[in-house]
Every structure is written in structure tokens, then in C-alpha cells.
Design a protein around this motif. Structure first.
Motif, PDB file in Angstrom:
ATOM      1  N   LYS A   7       0.616  -1.261  -0.016  1.00 44.16           N
ATOM      2  CA  LYS A   7      -0.104  -0.341   0.007  1.00 44.16           C
ATOM      3  C   LYS A   7       0.662   1.476   0.045  1.00 44.16           C
ATOM      4  N   GLU A   8       0.147   2.221  -0.038  1.00 46.64           N
ATOM      5  CA  GLU A   8       1.262   3.628   0.139  1.00 46.64           C
ATOM      6  C   GLU A   8       2.026   3.724   1.338  1.00 46.64           C
ATOM      7  N   VAL A   9       3.103   4.274   0.402  1.00 48.15           N
ATOM      8  CA  VAL A   9       4.461   4.415   1.336  1.00 48.15           C
ATOM      9  C   VAL A   9       3.710   6.198   1.664  1.00 48.15           C
ATOM     10  N   THR A  10       4.073   5.808   3.260  1.00 46.60           N
ATOM     11  CA  THR A  10       4.290   7.400   3.794  1.00 46.60           C
ATOM     12  C   THR A  10       5.146   7.783   3.963  1.00 46.60           C
ATOM     13  N   ASP A  11       5.914   8.048   4.449  1.00 45.15           N
ATOM     14  CA  ASP A  11       7.200   8.519   4.620  1.00 45.15           C
ATOM     15  C   ASP A  11       8.683   7.284   4.976  1.00 45.15           C
ATOM     16  N   LEU A  12      10.314   8.397   4.531  1.00 50.81           N
ATOM     17  CA  LEU A  12      10.959   7.422   4.235  1.00 50.81           C
ATOM     18  C   LEU A  12      12.294   8.570   4.931  1.00 50.81           C
ATOM     19  N   ASP A  13      13.016   7.896   5.441  1.00 49.68           N
ATOM     20  CA  ASP A  13      14.081   8.284   6.234  1.00 49.68           C
ATOM     21  C   ASP A  13      15.483   7.943   5.958  1.00 49.68           C
ATOM     22  N   PHE A  14      16.782   8.367   5.733  1.00 49.33           N
ATOM     23  CA  PHE A  14      17.811   7.843   5.652  1.00 49.33           C
ATOM     24  C   PHE A  14      19.007   7.861   6.903  1.00 49.33           C
ATOM     25  N   SER A  15      19.270   7.244   6.723  1.00 50.30           N
ATOM     26  CA  SER A  15      20.563   6.616   8.419  1.00 50.30           C
ATOM     27  C   SER A  15      21.214   7.324   7.574  1.00 50.30           C
ATOM     28  N   LEU A  16      22.279   7.628   9.025  1.00 52.48           N
ATOM     29  CA  LEU A  16      23.404   8.981   9.053  1.00 52.48           C
ATOM     30  C   LEU A  16      24.519   8.610   8.130  1.00 52.48           C
ATOM     31  N   SER A  17      25.026   7.435   7.361  1.00 55.24           N
ATOM     32  CA  SER A  17      25.157   6.936   6.960  1.00 55.24           C
ATOM     33  C   SER A  17      25.084   6.801   5.040  1.00 55.24           C
ATOM     34  N   ASN A  18      24.072   6.943   4.959  1.00 56.11           N
ATOM     35  CA  ASN A  18      23.406   7.152   3.634  1.00 56.11           C
ATOM     36  C   ASN A  18      23.313   5.294   3.650  1.00 56.11           C
ATOM     37  N   HIS A  19      23.707   4.480   4.146  1.00 53.30           N
ATOM     38  CA  HIS A  19      23.924   2.628   4.108  1.00 53.30           C
ATOM     39  C   HIS A  19      22.640   1.919   4.400  1.00 53.30           C
ATOM     40  N   TYR A  20      21.616   2.814   4.943  1.00 55.63           N
ATOM     41  CA  TYR A  20      20.046   1.938   4.625  1.00 55.63           C
ATOM     42  C   TYR A  20      19.042   3.342   4.849  1.00 55.63           C
ATOM     43  N   LEU A  21      17.902   2.974   4.354  1.00 55.85           N
ATOM     44  CA  LEU A  21      16.722   3.710   3.884  1.00 55.85           C
ATOM     45  C   LEU A  21      16.119   2.728   4.536  1.00 55.85           C
ATOM     46  N   SER A  22      14.695   3.723   5.585  1.00 52.15           N
ATOM     47  CA  SER A  22      13.312   3.349   6.365  1.00 52.15           C
ATOM     48  C   SER A  22      12.370   3.652   5.809  1.00 52.15           C
ATOM     49  N   SER A  23      11.233   2.868   5.230  1.00 49.87           N
ATOM     50  CA  SER A  23      10.337   3.238   4.955  1.00 49.87           C
ATOM     51  C   SER A  23       8.829   2.779   5.849  1.00 49.87           C
ATOM     52  N   ALA A  24       7.922   3.848   5.440  1.00 52.46           N
ATOM     53  CA  ALA A  24       6.608   3.418   6.227  1.00 52.46           C
ATOM     54  C   ALA A  24       5.487   3.930   5.640  1.00 52.46           C
ATOM     55  N   SER A  25       4.673   2.473   5.866  1.00 57.45           N
ATOM     56  CA  SER A  25       3.753   1.972   4.724  1.00 57.45           C
ATOM     57  C   SER A  25       2.173   2.009   5.791  1.00 57.45           C
ATOM     58  N   MET A  26       1.560   2.101   4.749  1.00 56.34           N
ATOM     59  CA  MET A  26      -0.183   1.727   5.068  1.00 56.34           C
ATOM     60  C   MET A  26      -0.594   0.623   4.969  1.00 56.34           C
ATOM     61  N   ASP A  27      -0.143   0.051   5.221  1.00 54.80           N
ATOM     62  CA  ASP A  27       0.155  -1.505   5.009  1.00 54.80           C
ATOM     63  C   ASP A  27       0.648  -1.929   6.312  1.00 54.80           C
ATOM     64  N   LYS A  28       0.811  -1.190   7.501  1.00 50.34           N
ATOM     65  CA  LYS A  28       1.212  -1.819   8.810  1.00 50.34           C
ATOM     66  C   LYS A  28       2.849  -2.030   9.173  1.00 50.34           C
ATOM     67  N   SER A  29       3.589  -1.703   8.167  1.00 48.29           N
ATOM     68  CA  SER A  29       4.603  -2.361   8.912  1.00 48.29           C
ATOM     69  C   SER A  29       5.887  -1.395   7.597  1.00 48.29           C
ATOM     70  N   VAL A  30       6.604  -1.499   8.786  1.00 50.46           N
ATOM     71  CA  VAL A  30       7.985  -0.849   8.463  1.00 50.46           C
ATOM     72  C   VAL A  30       8.859  -1.272   7.565  1.00 50.46           C
ATOM     73  N   ARG A  31       9.524  -1.427   7.244  1.00 49.89           N
ATOM     74  CA  ARG A  31      11.026  -1.815   6.437  1.00 49.89           C
ATOM     75  C   ARG A  31      12.201  -1.111   6.416  1.00 49.89           C
ATOM     76  N   VAL A  32      13.281  -1.962   6.877  1.00 50.33           N
ATOM     77  CA  VAL A  32      14.426  -1.028   6.655  1.00 50.33           C
ATOM     78  C   VAL A  32      15.247  -1.770   5.024  1.00 50.33           C
ATOM     79  N   TRP A  33      16.069  -0.891   4.589  1.00 54.21           N
ATOM     80  CA  TRP A  33      17.051  -1.238   3.674  1.00 54.21           C
ATOM     81  C   TRP A  33      18.398  -1.173   2.977  1.00 54.21           C
TER      82      TRP A  33
END
Length: 468
Positions: free
Chosen positions: A198-224
Motif C-alpha cells: 500500500k501507500e508509502v507514507t514516509d522515508l528516512d536515510f540513516s546517518l551514513s546513507n547505508h540504510y533507508l527506512s520506509s513506513a507504509s499504510m500496509d502496517k509495516s516498516v521496512r529497512v533497506w
């Protein structure tokens, strides 16, 4: 005579310094005695003479304050002349809209502005309300579009550059697709991140830009993993996840606001919840100060919560410190919360808050009082049907005024100046065909990205000498 009685009452009852000790000029002293000698009802009462003197002292104090008043390195007289010149200009300029893309027609009055005020102006543009012409900031002159990404076929609601990065860009769509790309020549897509349904509501990079976090309306948070494009961690909740932010000091902690009226702290390594804090409404936007001690969370009713963050022996502790409400009967959801370490207007840290009803607020932040907020100024724009985001313009605000950039439902990107309440719009960019919902600057502030409801992402290039 009544006048002689007034003078006697003044000399007997007043404990204030005499005019000689106040260092008042002769004409000012005459004004004092004229006020004391003024006839009127009850003029023989000692409070009348005292009141007249205090009113005079108040006016004198106002004159002294104006003498010491300063904005952007200029005094009150220069500012007054500057505002008068703008009024004359608004009446004399013809109403011919000019796009913000490199408006270069500079009038003969530019030299006047450079001599009397710090923000020289060139070109002109029409305000979003269709009002009179207003001058455009040369600091926001754009040479055109740097590149365009149109790979998403759904509304792109979130755009974000990497931390301290001028090249790494991520944007997310309402269909759950996340794009990672580089905007340097040649612009290219690095990864398509698929996983959210479902829709992604927010994104945020880690301090080193090695990781990207995402929040979604599908009730999950993912780290990439940014380099490989792999999903490293999936954290499921019981409600839509509305905003996400890495802790700026310890990126192992991930703070998430959700539709359960909670702020949750996750351990990125284990995926476990280590702390929760309940609020009055759904948490829709958040940001953290540079030290990682204060979290600012905006909710669905337009309130801003200051939350103290503390770490003791590996334990994470959250404590609600302050709540700043929204005036008026109708409450509106918060779309943007953005912290900045310094502003010339507030002479300290500030917080930008935008809500869906078009209200943009500018708060001074007292970090020593656990993030206490004091409203400095606000700007009321037309209400929005969508969650349209706004952003500070940090580098140029240090030189000129207090600027922000925001999308709009008329398909334009607008620049606003908080120091110009009557005509806040100073420029606009035209290029989208549908409502613009997301905006973000890169680290060098030479590139601005905007996204719209058709999935088009435009990277605008600012003029190399803009704002210098």
C-alpha cells in the motif's frame, strides 16, 4: 493655577527620574511638561500627571527600540523605506505572469534595493491568489529542469535526498513502490524497491546513507540496504505506520509514528519494540533535533508534541514534555514537521509545521526547556485536499529572510517568505500538470525536487549565482 498644581503634584508624587537624569532632548522635555500642563477632567489628581508621564516614557521607549531594531543586518529606517518601495512597486507594475524558471528581467530599481536592503530583487511573478505582481528573489532563480523521473505510475507523495548528500535521491509512490536514484550526470535509477503493498507514507536515510527506512499504510516498516537494494528488516504493526525517523545519534534506534496514537521505538538490529508513548491522536509527522534529545511529533489534530528522548545504560526512555495546540475549532492533520538548528529570524533553533488546512507555522524552539515551542509567525494558505508537504530553504534564509518552499494543488511549486506577511509568495516554478505534493532540497541546495499526483518527479536546478 491648575498647571502649577499639576507640576507640584508631579514633583511630590513621582518617583521616576527627572528629565535631566533621563537625558531627554529639549523638545522632548517640552513635550513632557506640555503633557503635564494639559487641562482636562480630574487634572488636579496626582494619577493624571503620573499617567501622562508614563505614556510619554512608553513612546520614548518605542523610539529607542526602533533605533536598535535590526533585521538581516539593516536598521528600521532601511526596512521602512524598503516596504514603502514595495507598495509603490505593487501599484506600478503591470500584471504579466512570469514563470519562476530563470526570470531575468531586472527593473531599474534593483540598484535601490541593493543600496538600502539586503535582499535585492529582480523579475516578478503573480501570487497564487491571483493578486498583484510581486518581485521574485534572484536567490531562487532557476535555470530549468535538471532531470525528470516518470517511472512511477502512481502519485509520488514522499521525496527525500540522502543525509548530507547532493546526489542520492529516494521517492515513494502510493502503490508501494520505492525508487532509489542518482541525480548527477547522467541521472539514473539505482534500485526499484518492492515490498510494500500500500501507500508509502514516509522515508528516512540513516546517518551514513547505508540504510533507508520506509513506513507504509500496509502496517509495516521496512529497512533497506541502499547499495544492494535488499530488504533487511520488516517490522509489522497493528495499525498504519505514518512516519519514520532514524535516531540521529544511534541509528540502531528507529522511531515510528502510527495510526494507534503511538510513537514506537524499534531496535533496528532485532526488530523488537523497546519503548512506546501514547498521544492524543494519530502521529502523522515527526523530526528530531540534531542532538537526538528532543522529538517533535505532529498529530492528526494539528498539535505538536515535544518528547524528551534519553538513553541510560542502553535503555531508551521517552517522556512527554510539552504540547502546543492548534487554535480554532476545526483541527487539521499535520503534514510536515521539520527542525532547523538556527534561524536569523528567531536567533536560534526553529521548527516548521504545515497542516492540511493550509496553515504553515514557524516556531522558536527552547531546547533547554525540553523543546518548548513559541509561535513566531504563521502563514495561512488555501486549504488542501491532499497531504502537501513543505520544506525550509536553509542556506538562502541565512542571507535574506525566512523562506520555505511548498507544493500546491494548482500544479505549481511556491516559495514563501515569512518576513513579508502581505505578499509572502516570492517565486513559483511551473512544470507539473497536476497537484504537487512533495518537495525537498539536496544538501548543497542547488537542486530542488518536486513530485506530483501523476508520479512525475522533477529535479530543478537553481542558478549558480543565486543568492550570492
Amino acid at each position: 493655577m491648575d498647571s502649577e498644581k499639576n507640576l507640584e503634584l508631579y514633583s511630590e508624587t513621582s518617583s521616576l527620574p527627572s528629565t535631566s537624569t533621563m537625558s531627554i532632548k529639549p523638545n522632548h522635555a517640552a513635550m513632557v511638561y506640555a503633557a503635564l500642563l494639559e487641562p482636562g477632567n480630574g487634572a488636579n489628581h496626582p494619577r493624571v500627571a503620573m499617567r501622562r508621564l508614563l505614556l510619554y516614557r512608553k513612546a520614548l521607549g518605542g523610539n529607542l527600540l526602533r533605533q536598535g531594531w535590526e533585521l538581516n543586518g539593516r536598521g528600521y529606517v532601511a526596512f521602512h523605506k524598503y516596504m514603502q518601495h514595495l507598495k509603490v512597486l505593487d501599484k506600478s507594475q503591470p500584471s504579466s505572469p512570469v514563470s519562476g524558471q530563470g526570470a531575468s528581467d531586472r527593473g531599474p530599481w534593483t540598484a535601490y534595493e541593493r543600496g538600502s536592503w539586503s535582499s535585492s530583487r529582480g523579475g516578478s511573478t503573480v501570487s497564487e491568489s491571483g493578486g498583484s505582481e510581486i518581485p521574485a528573489e534572484p536567490g531562487y532563480s532557476f535555470v530549468g529542469m535538471h532531470c525528470i523521473f516518470d517511472d512511477c505510475k502512481a502519485s509520488v507523495n514522499v521525496v527525500k535526498f540522502g543525509h548530507m548528500s547532493s546526489d542520492l535521491l529516494s521517492f515513494a509512490a502510493s502503490n508501494g513502490l520505492i525508487m532509489l536514484c542518482y541525480v548527477s550526470q547522467p541521472p539514473r535509477i539505482l534500485h526499484q524497491l518492492k515490498g510494500h503493498t500500500k501507500e508509502v507514507t514516509d522515508l528516512d536515510f540513516s546517518l551514513s546513507n547505508h540504510y533507508l527506512s520506509s513506513a507504509s499504510m500496509d502496517k509495516s516498516v521496512r529497512v533497506w540496504d541502499v547499495k544492494k537494494g535488499d530488504c533487511l528488516r520488516v517490522i509489522y504493526g497493528s495499525a498504519p505506520q505514518l512516519c519514520v525517523h532514524f535516531h540521529p545519534v544511534n541509528n540502531n534506534f528507529l522511531l515510528v509514528g502510527n495510526g494507534n496514537k503511538e510513537i514506537s521505538v524499534f531496535n533496528f538490529s532485532t526488530g523488537r519494540i523497546i519503548q512506546k508513548l501514547s498521544l492524543d491522536s494519530n502521529v502523522t509527522a515527526m523530526d528530531i533535533d540534531h542532538s537526538g534529545h528532543i522529538l517533535f511529533a505532529g498529530d492528526a489534530k494539528g498539535c505538536i508534541h515535544s518528547v524528551s528522548l534519553q538513553m541510560h545504560n542502553g535503555d531508551f526512555v521517552m517522556r512527554h514534555s510539552h504540547k502546543t495546540g492548534m487554535t480554532g475549532v476545526h483541527k487539521s492533520s499535520t503534514t510536515t514537521v521539520q527542525f532547523r538548528t538556527f534561524s536569523r529570524l528567531a536567533a536560534g533553533p526553529v521548527l516548521l509545521v504545515a497542516s492540511q488546512d493550509g496553515l504553515i507555522r514557524f516556531f522558536g524552539v527552547a531546547l533547554r526547556i525540553e523543546g518548548y515551542l513559541s509561535l513566531r509567525c504563521s502563514l495561512q494558505l488555501p486549504p488542501r485536499a491532499r497531504n502537501i508537504r513543505a520544506s525550509f530553504c536553509p542556506l538562502l534564509s541565512l542571507q535574506h529572510g525566512e523562506f520555505i518552499v511548498s507544493g500546491h494543488e494548482d500544479a505549481n511549486v511556491y516559495f514563501y517568505d515569512f518576513t513579508r506577511p502581505k505578499h509572502p509568495c516570492v517565486n513559483k516554478l511551473q512544470g507539473h500538470r497536476v497537484p504537487v505534493v512533495g518537495v525537498a532540497w539536496n544538501h548543497g541546495e542547488n537542486l530542488l525536487v518536486s513530485s506530483d499526483c501523476e508520479g512525475v518527479v522533477i529535479v530543478w536546478k537553481r542558478a549558480a549565482n543565486g543568492g550570492r
